[in-house]
Scaffold this motif. Structure first.
Motif, PDB file in Angstrom:
ATOM      1  N   GLU A  91      17.191 -20.873   8.273  1.00 42.23           N
ATOM      2  CA  GLU A  91      16.338 -20.393   7.192  1.00 42.23           C
ATOM      3  C   GLU A  91      15.180 -19.550   7.708  1.00 42.23           C
ATOM      4  O   GLU A  91      14.596 -18.762   6.963  1.00 42.23           O
ATOM      5  N   LEU A  92      14.841 -19.705   8.990  1.00 35.39           N
ATOM      6  CA  LEU A  92      13.725 -18.957   9.572  1.00 35.39           C
ATOM      7  C   LEU A  92      14.172 -17.588  10.071  1.00 35.39           C
ATOM      8  O   LEU A  92      13.575 -16.565   9.720  1.00 35.39           O
ATOM      9  N   LYS A 119       6.705 -21.757   3.566  1.00 34.40           N
ATOM     10  CA  LYS A 119       7.264 -20.409   3.416  1.00 34.40           C
ATOM     11  C   LYS A 119       6.280 -19.328   3.823  1.00 34.40           C
ATOM     12  O   LYS A 119       6.653 -18.316   4.415  1.00 34.40           O
ATOM     13  N   TRP A 120       5.000 -19.533   3.498  1.00 36.70           N
ATOM     14  CA  TRP A 120       4.016 -18.501   3.793  1.00 36.70           C
ATOM     15  C   TRP A 120       3.690 -18.401   5.283  1.00 36.70           C
ATOM     16  O   TRP A 120       3.032 -17.456   5.730  1.00 36.70           O
ATOM     17  N   LYS A 156       6.286 -18.521   7.607  1.00 36.05           N
ATOM     18  CA  LYS A 156       7.512 -18.070   8.275  1.00 36.05           C
ATOM     19  C   LYS A 156       7.354 -16.690   8.917  1.00 36.05           C
ATOM     20  O   LYS A 156       7.831 -16.450  10.028  1.00 36.05           O
ATOM     21  N   GLN A 157       6.697 -15.772   8.222  1.00 36.32           N
ATOM     22  CA  GLN A 157       6.547 -14.422   8.774  1.00 36.32           C
ATOM     23  C   GLN A 157       5.722 -14.437  10.059  1.00 36.32           C
ATOM     24  O   GLN A 157       6.100 -13.810  11.051  1.00 36.32           O
ATOM     25  N   TYR A 159       6.336 -24.893  10.089  1.00 33.35           N
ATOM     26  CA  TYR A 159       7.646 -24.240   9.982  1.00 33.35           C
ATOM     27  C   TYR A 159       8.276 -24.469   8.608  1.00 33.35           C
ATOM     28  O   TYR A 159       9.186 -23.745   8.212  1.00 33.35           O
TER      29      TYR A 159
END
Length: 619
Positions: free
Chosen positions: A411-412, A376-377, A379-380, A373
């Motif tokens: 942030e998610l 960043k890569w 998150k999608q 979590y």
């Protein structure tokens, strides 16, 4: 424990606790070393294979445990709906004693008959056939009458009642018996093995197949979901006399005086002890669809070791608060494999089912670890999994879906607002539990407290806690200039007077969140109370301070099917987000609590108490 424990109730190695495996260590080490150093003709292959075989049996049982818990949580083909509780889990945590006992006896018999055991080949067909015939004849017949005898009052109260304490069975319920009772079972199952061994027709494969057959049938008969296809009995009708089904044996645990057979119902037909509802229960269980939950709690994996603490993992670990165990490091290959699977597995899975009042509840897990979590890569892909879970819940007619742990991170997905914007016509309501979390934090602060320090990453819950405290006249300290400015901007003029920026003279009550580290804790004075508002607990670095748990409450006694702990929380404790989803459904609050939306704090706190949930503090 049996109602009137008889002699040979406890296992001989019970005082050893988790060190009980040491009783096998000398044998395993000796025969492993012996096999490695001796010449080919002198090697005792059967004795060398005992240890790998015992480990394979433990793995076999664990697969059944995980499969059974997964299928009974989903509901399809489930047989008995009653609850499993912590008492049953504790009673059945010694399921491996049976494997240790058998292994020890194999070693002793092999040692006493060293020359004969060396000659046992890998494969002989006649030995396997003899084992099958002896099992179908003497073993099944003698077991039937032994089993009926064990249901006589004298033996039942002293031995067999321990097994029947589990009305709702799990696979390993099959081997939960007092030590003395296990001796009688071993003597029965030893008939085919001893016969082939001493007649020279035994083989390693025949032993393996026979014991694996016993384990498979035992586990299947106690798994509490029906998996034997009806087509098998249509193709070969006599099979119904030769092989039982999980529903057949389940009736023995609910009715007690019927279906005594081991694996072959033949003897129940002969002696008139067949339960007349066996066929009906079997057919109804096969037709049973998956459950349609009223409330879904969506969580995820936490630490890399958490996969073993899941309800689908090791039952004994799942029934205690999650803490790091040194021996789990020995399983790093499995752990690494699980991490790889989470990168490619594309769906949430069902962890747990519960019943509370008139609601059917389920917990689903996103197959991602906490560390993922933070990438960043990732998150999608995580948002896609959460979105799919929401749409799946919508299709099932779910009323409320609560977002647990990092599934509600700002942030998610903006505390869940991303999904509401994308699907404005959703019937399922999304709840992040922030209002109840605030209420729990506020009610955890000791009465008479006039000053608190707010520390950690500011979140939706942190802002709300600060606002309520300042409005009540409680002084809220902060030691960071940037945090002070952010809080100051969120407060109304009346409340701002109680927000204080200070670099020293800290109060003894700290409200803490994520990114509250060791350096911060060292600044606290002795006797400080740390009250987390975060989803994850702070690492405890001070022995002279008190640490409260993350926002959570104890479930009512009539909350059914609680047999595992929620992450690090104590038994029967549930996180604020999970409880909030249940309360929204119970009270029929047709609102989303996500994004910037906050529910009425006093209203949800009152609803939690009225519905039987209790604060962890002073409970």
């Amino acid at each position: 424990m049996a109602s009137k424990p008889g002699i040979l109730t406890d296992w001989p190695w019970t005082p050893l606790g988790n060190f009980k495996y040491l009783v096998l260590a000398p044998w395993a080490i000796h025969y492993t070393y012996s096999y490695m150093v001796k010449e080919k003709d002198e090697r005792n292959l059967p004795m060398f294979f005992i240890l790998p075989f015992l480990l394979s049996r433990m793995l076999h049982n664990q697969i059944w445990i995980s499969l059974s818990r997964y299928r009974t949580a989903k509901g399809n083909n489930r047989i008995v709906d009653k609850s499993i509780d912590f008492e049953q889990v504790d009673r059945e945590r010694n399921w491996d004693d049976n494997i240790i006992f058998n292994g020890l006896l194999y070693y002793v018999v092999g040692w006493l008959n060293e020359e004969r055991s060396i000659k046992v080949p890998i494969w002989r067909a006649d030995g396997l056939i003899i084992s099958m015939l002896l099992h179908a004849g003497p073993v099944e017949f003698l077991y039937y009458w032994l089993h009926r005898a064990l249901h006589h009052h004298f033996l039942y109260s002293r031995y067999h009642s321990h097994h029947h304490s589990s009305i709702v069975t799990e696979p390993i319920t099959s081997v939960i018996h007092p030590f003395g009772e296990h001796i009688s079972y071993f003597l029965l199952f030893a008939i085919p093995q001893a016969t082939t061994f001493f007649t020279g027709t035994a083989s390693i494969v025949s032993f393996f197949i026979y014991i694996s057959y016993i384990d498979f049938m035992n586990n299947m008969g106690h798994c509490n979901f029906e998996l034997v296809p009806k087509k098998l009995f249509s193709i070969f009708p006599p099979l119904k006399y030769l092989m039982y089904t999980p529903s057949f044996h389940s009736l023995h645990h609910t009715q007690f005086r019927t279906n005594y057979s081991l694996f072959m119902p033949f003897y129940d037909y002969i002696y008139g002890t067949l339960d007349k509802s066996s066929d009906t229960l079997y057919e109804n269980s096969l037709k049973r669809p998956e459950d349609s939950p009223d409330v879904v709690h969506l969580t995820h994996l936490t630490t890399l070791e958490s996969i073993y603490h899941l309800r689908l993992g090791f039952a004994s670990l799942a029934s205690t608060p999650e803490v790091s165990k040194w021996y789990l490091w020995l399983m790093w290959p499995v752990t690494l494999w699980s991490v790889m699977v989470t990168r490619i597995y594309g769906s949430t899975f069902t962890l747990e089912r519960n019943i509370f009042k008139n609601l059917n509840l389920q917990t689903w897990a996103v197959p991602k670890y906490s560390i993922q979590y933070l990438m960043k890569w990732q998150k999608q892909s995580i948002n896609i999994l959460i979105e799919e879970a929401i749409l799946k819940a919508e299709d099932k007619g779910t009323k409320v879906l609560s977002l647990g742990l990092l599934n509600q991170e700002e942030e998610l997905n903006g505390n869940g607002e991303l999904y509401i914007r994308k699907y404005p016509n959703l019937k399922v309501k999304l709840v992040d539990g922030s209002s109840l979390a605030v209420a729990i934090v506020l009610n955890s602060i000791p009465k008479g407290t006039t000053q608190v320090l707010l520390r950690g990453n500011l979140s939706k819950v942190a802002y709300s806690v600060a606002l309520v405290l300042c409005q009540r006249g409680t002084q809220v300290f902060t030691i960071n200039d940037e945090e002070y400015k952010k809080l100051h901007s969120k407060l109304n003029p009346e409340a701002r007077s109680n927000l204080i920026l200070s670099k020293c003279n800290f109060p003894k009550v700290w409200i803490v969140g994520e990114r509250f580290g060791e350096e911060d804790q060292m600044k606290a004075q002795k006797g400080t109370i740390f009250i987390p508002f975060s989803s994850f607990p702070p690492t405890k670095k001070r022995k002279d301070c008190s640490y409260f748990t993350t926002p959570a409450m104890f479930a009512p006694k009539h909350f059914e099917n609680l047999d595992s702990c929620e992450n690090w929380l104590p038994r029967r404790a549930m996180s604020a987000s999970r409880i909030a989803g249940i309360l929204h459904a119970l009270e029929n609050w047709e609102v989303n609590e996500c994004g910037n939306n906050m529910f009425n704090i006093e209203k949800i706190w009152e609803a939690s108490l009225n519905n039987g949930f209790r604060p962890l503090i002073n409970s």
